[in-house]
Write an enzyme that holds these catalytic residues in place. Structure first.
Site, mmCIF file in Angstrom:
data_model
loop_
_atom_site.group_PDB
_atom_site.id
_atom_site.type_symbol
_atom_site.label_atom_id
_atom_site.label_comp_id
_atom_site.label_asym_id
_atom_site.label_seq_id
_atom_site.Cartn_x
_atom_site.Cartn_y
_atom_site.Cartn_z
ATOM 1 N N GLY A 94 0.814 -1.222 0.000
ATOM 2 C CA GLY A 94 0.000 0.000 0.000
ATOM 3 C C GLY A 94 0.843 1.265 0.000
ATOM 4 O O GLY A 94 0.550 2.236 -0.707
ATOM 5 N N CYS A 95 1.907 1.247 0.775
ATOM 6 C CA CYS A 95 2.776 2.425 0.883
ATOM 7 C C CYS A 95 3.537 2.668 -0.416
ATOM 8 O O CYS A 95 3.760 3.812 -0.815
ATOM 9 C CB CYS A 95 3.734 2.275 2.052
ATOM 10 S SG CYS A 95 2.849 2.156 3.632
ATOM 11 N N THR A 96 3.914 1.589 -1.092
ATOM 12 C CA THR A 96 4.607 1.725 -2.372
ATOM 13 C C THR A 96 3.660 2.305 -3.418
ATOM 14 O O THR A 96 4.023 3.227 -4.160
ATOM 15 C CB THR A 96 5.169 0.355 -2.831
ATOM 16 O OG1 THR A 96 6.102 -0.092 -1.845
ATOM 17 C CG2 THR A 96 5.859 0.463 -4.177
#
Length: 155
Positions: free
Chosen positions: A44-46
């Site tokens: 998700g952060c990527t």
């Protein structure tokens, strides 16, 4: 956490991916998109970082700086930036100082376990240093477009 809209953005000084200290107050005169995320290199952060990367030149056209903040150390940020060609600053909030001030260091539950972590959140700070919009418990899909739309409304 009460919302911060209409209030001065809580001040902080944190190291960036190169270990240089970044003072939020030093960004006065520009709009700032300050986004908090849980961890470098996670799916998700990527996705979120790459969405901000892909729109970065549009944010720049509106005199807006994008800054990501997570509890990861600077060295890990450096790898994350290199791996995904991120054109913006990532700040290492290892002691959760900024996360606490913005009310995004919260109790999380995952697979029956409780732990403290970052609630994915974004704050839009105007050129005068006032928080004009906040997104909490962010869903990644479509989020960057929403933030960009809010930035366009500022100008």
């Amino acid at each position: 956490m009460s919302n911060l809209i209409g209030k001065p953005a809580p001040a902080f000084v944190l190291p960036d991916q190169d270990g240089r200290m970044v003072d939020l107050a030093g960004l006065a005169g520009k709009n700032v998109v300050l986004y908090f995320y849980p961890k470098d290199m996670t799916p998700g952060c990527t996705t979120e970082a790459c969405d901000f990367r892909d729109q970065n030149s549009l944010f720049a056209q509106y005199d807006t700086v994008v800054i990501g903040v997570s509890p990861d150390p600077a060295a890990r940020h450096q790898k994350f930036i290199e791996k995904h060609q991120l054109p913006f600053t990532l700040l290492a909030d290892e002691k959760q100082e900024a996360a606490e001030k913005y009310g995004v260091w919260t109790l999380k539950k995952n697979f029956g376990k409780e732990y403290m972590g970052i609630e994915r959140s974004t704050f839009l700070i105007n050129k005068e240093g006032i928080v004009v919009k906040e997104w909490r418990k962010v869903r990644v899909k479509g989020h960057v477009e929403e933030v960009l739309a809010a930035v366009k409304e500022l100008s």
